[in-house]
Design a protein around this motif. Structure first.
Motif, mmCIF file in Angstrom:
data_model
loop_
_atom_site.group_PDB
_atom_site.id
_atom_site.type_symbol
_atom_site.label_atom_id
_atom_site.label_comp_id
_atom_site.label_asym_id
_atom_site.label_seq_id
_atom_site.Cartn_x
_atom_site.Cartn_y
_atom_site.Cartn_z
ATOM 1 N N ALA A 95 0.806 -1.218 0.000
ATOM 2 C CA ALA A 95 0.000 0.000 0.000
ATOM 3 C C ALA A 95 0.839 1.267 0.000
ATOM 4 C CB ALA A 95 -0.924 -0.003 1.218
ATOM 5 N N LEU A 96 2.099 1.172 -0.410
ATOM 6 C CA LEU A 96 2.969 2.353 -0.377
ATOM 7 C C LEU A 96 3.209 2.906 -1.778
ATOM 8 C CD1 LEU A 96 5.619 1.363 2.329
ATOM 9 C CD2 LEU A 96 3.602 2.802 2.561
ATOM 10 N N TYR A 143 7.937 -5.994 -0.055
ATOM 11 C CA TYR A 143 8.707 -5.386 -1.143
ATOM 12 C C TYR A 143 10.059 -4.882 -0.636
ATOM 13 C CZ TYR A 143 4.836 -5.166 -4.509
ATOM 14 O OH TYR A 143 3.841 -5.479 -5.402
ATOM 15 N N PRO A 144 11.119 -5.063 -1.399
ATOM 16 C CA PRO A 144 12.398 -4.438 -1.045
ATOM 17 C C PRO A 144 12.324 -2.926 -1.241
ATOM 18 C CG PRO A 144 12.690 -6.237 -2.633
ATOM 19 C CD PRO A 144 11.225 -5.926 -2.594
ATOM 20 N N LEU A 145 13.203 -2.217 -0.551
ATOM 21 C CA LEU A 145 13.357 -0.806 -0.841
ATOM 22 C C LEU A 145 13.928 -0.645 -2.245
ATOM 23 C CD1 LEU A 145 14.817 0.598 2.518
ATOM 24 C CD2 LEU A 145 12.431 0.503 1.771
ATOM 25 N N GLU A 159 9.896 0.142 -10.495
ATOM 26 C CA GLU A 159 9.373 0.742 -9.276
ATOM 27 C C GLU A 159 7.889 0.387 -9.111
ATOM 28 O OE1 GLU A 159 10.466 4.813 -8.145
ATOM 29 O OE2 GLU A 159 11.668 4.893 -9.987
ATOM 30 N N LYS A 160 7.494 0.163 -7.861
ATOM 31 C CA LYS A 160 6.111 -0.147 -7.484
ATOM 32 C C LYS A 160 5.650 -1.510 -8.001
ATOM 33 C CE LYS A 160 4.804 4.762 -7.569
ATOM 34 N NZ LYS A 160 3.792 5.752 -8.047
ATOM 35 N N LYS A 164 11.289 5.145 -5.264
ATOM 36 C CA LYS A 164 12.325 5.924 -4.578
ATOM 37 C C LYS A 164 11.711 6.763 -3.466
ATOM 38 C CE LYS A 164 15.441 6.460 -8.561
ATOM 39 N NZ LYS A 164 16.070 7.452 -9.469
ATOM 40 N N ASP A 165 10.576 7.385 -3.761
ATOM 41 C CA ASP A 165 9.938 8.274 -2.793
ATOM 42 C C ASP A 165 9.494 7.512 -1.550
ATOM 43 O OD1 ASP A 165 8.732 10.906 -2.069
ATOM 44 O OD2 ASP A 165 6.862 9.762 -2.214
ATOM 45 N N ALA A 166 8.821 6.378 -1.741
ATOM 46 C CA ALA A 166 8.362 5.583 -0.595
ATOM 47 C C ALA A 166 9.541 5.058 0.218
ATOM 48 C CB ALA A 166 7.488 4.437 -1.084
#
Length: 394
Positions: free
Chosen positions: A190-191, A247-249, A274-275, A281-283
């Protein structure tokens, strides 16, 4: 009489060979493999005193695995389902018996078809999960949510999320505290930061948890103004958290990943999306700024990797626990104290080894059968010659 004895010996050899191969591959093989694993030692494992003045063990033993992917009713063949679930069950139960962890974390993707399974199929998947991962009251099992449990961001909804949370009797975003250690559990599905209702709820919870942890980490002085803002905050042990998520960063790829459980060489340089493969990157930056975790543990990629974010935040990606996803599954053994931690990796038997044992047993059976046929052929030839000789003498 000699012929009967030989046939009995062949039958006994056949039973021992088949039974021995089956017992070894389906039960015994897990014991010597996992027995080689050991809990890593933390230098400050005994650095506190109890109320009676004696040293108390401040280290918690945590077992971390990921991506079990219990097959569902739609895409799972019955034999594949039976085989993989038996392997995971025997590996998990053997690990519990030999290693005796105090807490076990599963980093999401518990189920393979939670994102679209009907209520009936969901209940069947949950029943099988509880059978496979049953544990004693001495061990706590903590489960995180993954994209296959509730769907990718565009598939998830409140019904699927609440169904998951109800089964495991806990919120998908929370802090679990054990022996003064804060484990931060993040619903990373959910990020996405697009303002969806679930995303807003999860981000609100994370901001609240971040404020509570920051308040707990500060040394308050009367009248300093900070204490007033923290009066209503939840109190946690004043230690930086261990952050766990599916999820990994954000990272560009697995190009820098090494080790026996890293992605295949031809896959390591594939760019992550991403996502989808990793958080944005932002999350990722938000999580690091809010919590400043001393360690991040993640799953999703099915392969192992170690990454250092911003030169101070280590992340370990935990490989899949299922033989369906890789030939050499593994899990993490973590010894964690309020001020330090140590990790070691425990590999499960390779499925190629099991296949090799079965093939070897099959080859031996074939040789035994050919030897028996040759012996029978020789016996019949000898018998015919004897009968022919008697006939000529008459």
């Amino acid at each position: 009489m000699e012929r009967i004895n030989v046939r009995w010996m062949a039958a006994v050899l056949l039973i021992l060979l088949v039974g021995g191969a089956f017992f070894f591959c389906e039960y015994l093989i897990y014991f010597p493999t996992i027995f080689k694993c050991a809990w890593p030692k933390v230098s400050d494992a005994r650095d506190e005193e109890g109320i009676d003045g004696r040293a108390t063990d401040s280290t918690i033993r945590a077992m971390v695995l990921s991506d079990t992917h219990l097959l569902g009713a739609v895409g799972g063949h019955w034999f594949d389902k039976l085989r993989r679930e038996w392997q995971m069950e025997r590996a998990f139960q053997t690990a519990l018996w030999l290693l005796k962890p105090e807490i076990v974390f599963i980093l999401g993707d518990i189920f393979d078809e939670g994102k679209w399974s009907s209520q009936k199929h969901w209940e069947d998947d949950v029943r099988r999960f509880h059978r496979m991962f049953k544990h004693s009251t001495d061990t706590e099992l903590v489960v995180l949510v993954g994209n296959h449990d509730i769907g990718f961001h565009y598939e998830m909804d409140w019904f699927k999320l609440q169904r998951f949370e109800k089964v495991f009797n806990a919120s998908s975003t929370r802090i679990v505290t054990k022996k003064g250690v804060n484990f931060l559990l993040v619903n990373s599905v959910a990020l996405h930061g697009d303002g969806c209702p679930i995303c807003q709820s999860v981000e609100k919870s994370l901001i609240k948890l971040s404020g509570d942890l920051n308040c707990s980490l500060q040394n308050f002085q009367p009248g300093d103004g900070v204490k007033d803002r923290c009066d209503e905050s939840q109190v946690y042990p004043p230690t930086r958290p261990i952050m766990l998520q599916h999820y990994p960063l954000y990272r560009l790829s697995d190009a820098a990943c090494t080790g026996l459980d890293a992605a295949a060489p031809e896959e390591r340089h594939l760019l992550f999306r991403e996502k989808y493969d990793v958080l944005s990157k932002d999350a990722s930056q938000k999580l690091l700024q809010w919590f400043k975790p001393r360690l991040i543990l993640s799953g999703h990629t099915h392969s192992g990797c170690e990454v250092l974010h911003d030169n101070k935040y280590p992340e370990v990606s935990v490989p899949s626990f299922s033989w369906r996803n890789r030939n050499n599954p593994s899990f993490i053994l973590a010894s964690v104290s309020p001020s330090s931690y140590a990790l070691s990796k425990c590999f499960l038997p390779e499925e190629s080894t099991v296949i090799w044992v079965y093939c070897s047993a099959g080859a031996c059976l074939l040789l035994l059968f050919l030897a028996h046929c040759l012996w029978m052929k020789g016996f019949l030839q000898c018998l015919s010659l004897c009968l022919l000789g008697k006939h000529k003498s008459l």
